[in-house]
Scaffold this motif. Structure first.
Motif, PDB file in Angstrom:
ATOM      1  N   ASP A   1      -1.645  -9.903  11.527  1.00  0.00           N
ATOM      2  CA  ASP A   1      -3.069  -9.627  11.440  1.00  0.00           C
ATOM      3  C   ASP A   1      -3.316  -8.759  10.206  1.00  0.00           C
ATOM      4  O   ASP A   1      -2.576  -7.834   9.928  1.00  0.00           O
ATOM      5  CB  ASP A   1      -3.517  -8.901  12.703  1.00  0.00           C
ATOM      6  N   ALA A   2      -4.334  -9.068   9.440  1.00  0.00           N
ATOM      7  CA  ALA A   2      -4.607  -8.317   8.214  1.00  0.00           C
ATOM      8  C   ALA A   2      -5.103  -6.907   8.502  1.00  0.00           C
ATOM      9  O   ALA A   2      -5.008  -6.041   7.655  1.00  0.00           O
ATOM     10  CB  ALA A   2      -5.631  -9.069   7.370  1.00  0.00           C
ATOM     11  N   ALA A   3      -5.643  -6.652   9.675  1.00  0.00           N
ATOM     12  CA  ALA A   3      -6.208  -5.342  10.001  1.00  0.00           C
ATOM     13  C   ALA A   3      -5.172  -4.436  10.669  1.00  0.00           C
ATOM     14  O   ALA A   3      -5.408  -3.890  11.739  1.00  0.00           O
ATOM     15  CB  ALA A   3      -7.433  -5.514  10.881  1.00  0.00           C
ATOM     16  N   VAL A   4      -4.027  -4.261  10.052  1.00  0.00           N
ATOM     17  CA  VAL A   4      -3.006  -3.340  10.555  1.00  0.00           C
ATOM     18  C   VAL A   4      -2.948  -2.130   9.625  1.00  0.00           C
ATOM     19  O   VAL A   4      -3.403  -2.177   8.480  1.00  0.00           O
ATOM     20  CB  VAL A   4      -1.613  -4.008  10.668  1.00  0.00           C
ATOM     21  N   CYS A   5      -2.393  -1.050  10.098  1.00  0.00           N
ATOM     22  CA  CYS A   5      -2.374   0.194   9.328  1.00  0.00           C
ATOM     23  C   CYS A   5      -1.706   0.033   7.962  1.00  0.00           C
ATOM     24  O   CYS A   5      -2.108   0.680   7.000  1.00  0.00           O
ATOM     25  CB  CYS A   5      -1.691   1.297  10.123  1.00  0.00           C
ATOM     26  N   GLY A   6      -0.693  -0.803   7.858  1.00  0.00           N
ATOM     27  CA  GLY A   6      -0.006  -0.978   6.587  1.00  0.00           C
ATOM     28  C   GLY A   6      -0.891  -1.529   5.482  1.00  0.00           C
ATOM     29  O   GLY A   6      -0.592  -1.373   4.308  1.00  0.00           O
ATOM     30  N   SER A   7      -2.019  -2.151   5.835  1.00  0.00           N
ATOM     31  CA  SER A   7      -2.930  -2.693   4.825  1.00  0.00           C
ATOM     32  C   SER A   7      -4.254  -1.935   4.776  1.00  0.00           C
ATOM     33  O   SER A   7      -5.241  -2.431   4.250  1.00  0.00           O
ATOM     34  CB  SER A   7      -3.198  -4.179   5.112  1.00  0.00           C
ATOM     35  N   CYS A   8      -4.276  -0.727   5.288  1.00  0.00           N
ATOM     36  CA  CYS A   8      -5.502   0.077   5.365  1.00  0.00           C
ATOM     37  C   CYS A   8      -5.615   1.022   4.164  1.00  0.00           C
ATOM     38  O   CYS A   8      -4.611   1.503   3.637  1.00  0.00           O
ATOM     39  CB  CYS A   8      -5.494   0.892   6.654  1.00  0.00           C
ATOM     40  N   ALA A   9      -6.837   1.314   3.771  1.00  0.00           N
ATOM     41  CA  ALA A   9      -7.088   2.234   2.657  1.00  0.00           C
ATOM     42  C   ALA A   9      -6.702   3.662   3.010  1.00  0.00           C
ATOM     43  O   ALA A   9      -6.428   4.468   2.126  1.00  0.00           O
ATOM     44  CB  ALA A   9      -8.564   2.189   2.270  1.00  0.00           C
ATOM     45  N   HIS A  10      -6.639   3.998   4.300  1.00  0.00           N
ATOM     46  CA  HIS A  10      -6.334   5.362   4.745  1.00  0.00           C
ATOM     47  C   HIS A  10      -4.842   5.591   4.988  1.00  0.00           C
ATOM     48  O   HIS A  10      -4.435   6.710   5.247  1.00  0.00           O
ATOM     49  CB  HIS A  10      -7.092   5.690   6.035  1.00  0.00           C
ATOM     50  N   PHE A  11      -4.033   4.543   4.912  1.00  0.00           N
ATOM     51  CA  PHE A  11      -2.607   4.642   5.232  1.00  0.00           C
ATOM     52  C   PHE A  11      -1.821   5.083   4.008  1.00  0.00           C
ATOM     53  O   PHE A  11      -1.992   4.561   2.914  1.00  0.00           O
ATOM     54  CB  PHE A  11      -2.093   3.282   5.719  1.00  0.00           C
ATOM     55  N   ARG A  12      -0.936   6.056   4.193  1.00  0.00           N
ATOM     56  CA  ARG A  12      -0.037   6.519   3.142  1.00  0.00           C
ATOM     57  C   ARG A  12       1.394   6.275   3.596  1.00  0.00           C
ATOM     58  O   ARG A  12       1.861   6.891   4.547  1.00  0.00           O
ATOM     59  CB  ARG A  12      -0.235   8.010   2.835  1.00  0.00           C
ATOM     60  N   ARG A  13       2.059   5.335   2.947  1.00  0.00           N
ATOM     61  CA  ARG A  13       3.421   4.940   3.322  1.00  0.00           C
ATOM     62  C   ARG A  13       4.420   6.010   2.895  1.00  0.00           C
ATOM     63  O   ARG A  13       4.273   6.655   1.868  1.00  0.00           O
ATOM     64  CB  ARG A  13       3.780   3.608   2.662  1.00  0.00           C
TER      65      ARG A  13
ATOM     66  N   SER B   1       2.825   3.685  12.332  1.00  0.00           N
ATOM     67  CA  SER B   1       3.737   2.677  11.793  1.00  0.00           C
ATOM     68  C   SER B   1       2.883   1.674  11.017  1.00  0.00           C
ATOM     69  O   SER B   1       1.670   1.590  11.215  1.00  0.00           O
ATOM     70  CB  SER B   1       4.504   1.979  12.917  1.00  0.00           C
ATOM     71  N   ALA B   2       3.513   0.928  10.146  1.00  0.00           N
ATOM     72  CA  ALA B   2       2.773  -0.037   9.330  1.00  0.00           C
ATOM     73  C   ALA B   2       2.178  -1.159  10.180  1.00  0.00           C
ATOM     74  O   ALA B   2       1.226  -1.807   9.763  1.00  0.00           O
ATOM     75  CB  ALA B   2       3.684  -0.611   8.257  1.00  0.00           C
ATOM     76  N   GLN B   3       2.697  -1.392  11.379  1.00  0.00           N
ATOM     77  CA  GLN B   3       2.232  -2.481  12.234  1.00  0.00           C
ATOM     78  C   GLN B   3       1.191  -2.047  13.257  1.00  0.00           C
ATOM     79  O   GLN B   3       0.626  -2.879  13.949  1.00  0.00           O
ATOM     80  CB  GLN B   3       3.423  -3.106  12.980  1.00  0.00           C
ATOM     81  N   SER B   4       0.931  -0.756  13.388  1.00  0.00           N
ATOM     82  CA  SER B   4      -0.034  -0.295  14.390  1.00  0.00           C
ATOM     83  C   SER B   4      -1.466  -0.571  13.922  1.00  0.00           C
ATOM     84  O   SER B   4      -1.713  -0.893  12.762  1.00  0.00           O
ATOM     85  CB  SER B   4       0.171   1.194  14.687  1.00  0.00           C
ATOM     86  N   THR B   5      -2.400  -0.443  14.838  1.00  0.00           N
ATOM     87  CA  THR B   5      -3.812  -0.672  14.532  1.00  0.00           C
ATOM     88  C   THR B   5      -4.637   0.492  15.050  1.00  0.00           C
ATOM     89  O   THR B   5      -4.215   1.215  15.945  1.00  0.00           O
ATOM     90  CB  THR B   5      -4.338  -1.961  15.197  1.00  0.00           C
ATOM     91  N   CYS B   6      -5.811   0.688  14.447  1.00  0.00           N
ATOM     92  CA  CYS B   6      -6.729   1.713  14.932  1.00  0.00           C
ATOM     93  C   CYS B   6      -8.153   1.306  14.554  1.00  0.00           C
ATOM     94  O   CYS B   6      -8.351   0.478  13.669  1.00  0.00           O
ATOM     95  CB  CYS B   6      -6.367   3.092  14.397  1.00  0.00           C
ATOM     96  N   PRO B   7      -9.159   1.904  15.190  1.00  0.00           N
ATOM     97  CA  PRO B   7     -10.553   1.511  14.913  1.00  0.00           C
ATOM     98  C   PRO B   7     -11.069   1.967  13.550  1.00  0.00           C
ATOM     99  O   PRO B   7     -12.103   1.507  13.099  1.00  0.00           O
ATOM    100  CB  PRO B   7     -11.346   2.170  16.044  1.00  0.00           C
ATOM    101  N   GLN B   8     -10.372   2.865  12.859  1.00  0.00           N
ATOM    102  CA  GLN B   8     -10.815   3.344  11.555  1.00  0.00           C
ATOM    103  C   GLN B   8     -10.297   2.497  10.397  1.00  0.00           C
ATOM    104  O   GLN B   8     -10.425   2.888   9.239  1.00  0.00           O
ATOM    105  CB  GLN B   8     -10.379   4.805  11.328  1.00  0.00           C
ATOM    106  N   TRP B   9      -9.738   1.312  10.666  1.00  0.00           N
ATOM    107  CA  TRP B   9      -9.172   0.485   9.611  1.00  0.00           C
ATOM    108  C   TRP B   9     -10.249   0.156   8.573  1.00  0.00           C
ATOM    109  O   TRP B   9     -11.386  -0.147   8.897  1.00  0.00           O
ATOM    110  CB  TRP B   9      -8.611  -0.818  10.183  1.00  0.00           C
ATOM    111  N   ALA B  10      -9.873   0.250   7.311  1.00  0.00           N
ATOM    112  CA  ALA B  10     -10.775  -0.095   6.203  1.00  0.00           C
ATOM    113  C   ALA B  10      -9.988  -0.904   5.190  1.00  0.00           C
ATOM    114  O   ALA B  10      -8.797  -0.652   4.989  1.00  0.00           O
ATOM    115  CB  ALA B  10     -11.327   1.171   5.556  1.00  0.00           C
ATOM    116  N   PRO B  11     -10.623  -1.857   4.525  1.00  0.00           N
ATOM    117  CA  PRO B  11      -9.880  -2.643   3.518  1.00  0.00           C
ATOM    118  C   PRO B  11      -9.447  -1.765   2.365  1.00  0.00           C
ATOM    119  O   PRO B  11     -10.105  -0.765   2.060  1.00  0.00           O
ATOM    120  CB  PRO B  11     -10.894  -3.691   3.065  1.00  0.00           C
ATOM    121  N   PRO B  12      -8.326  -2.094   1.735  1.00  0.00           N
ATOM    122  CA  PRO B  12      -7.860  -1.287   0.593  1.00  0.00           C
ATOM    123  C   PRO B  12      -8.872  -1.337  -0.546  1.00  0.00           C
ATOM    124  O   PRO B  12      -9.524  -2.347  -0.764  1.00  0.00           O
ATOM    125  CB  PRO B  12      -6.539  -1.924   0.188  1.00  0.00           C
TER     126      PRO B  12
END
Length: 64
Positions: free
Chosen positions: A8-20, A47-58
């Motif tokens: 799914d594209a809306a996972v934390c690993g592809s979020c603008a708020h995620f810092r790897r 984790s890069a695979q988790s999800t949350c309601p604050q997901w935003a596109p990069p």
């Protein structure tokens, strides 16, 4: 033939708020890890695979 898992594209690993997080292997080589942290609205381990309601596109870089 290789098996591929659709993600799914809306996972934390592809979020603008995620810092790897990365690990340093040598003086010039870093390897990405499968986890990091979210900076919105406060720091949270993710984790890069988790999800949350604050997901935003990069955010995209503006053309030069």
């Amino acid at each position: 033939m290789a098996d591929y898992i659709a993600m799914d594209a809306a996972v934390c690993g592809s979020c603008a708020h995620f810092r790897r997080h990365y690990i340093k292997l040598s003086e010039t080589h870093y390897t990405p890890l499968a986890y990091g942290h979210c900076i919105y609205p406060r720091l949270k381990k993710r984790s890069a695979q988790s999800t949350c309601p604050q997901w935003a596109p990069p955010e995209e870089d503006p053309p030069a």
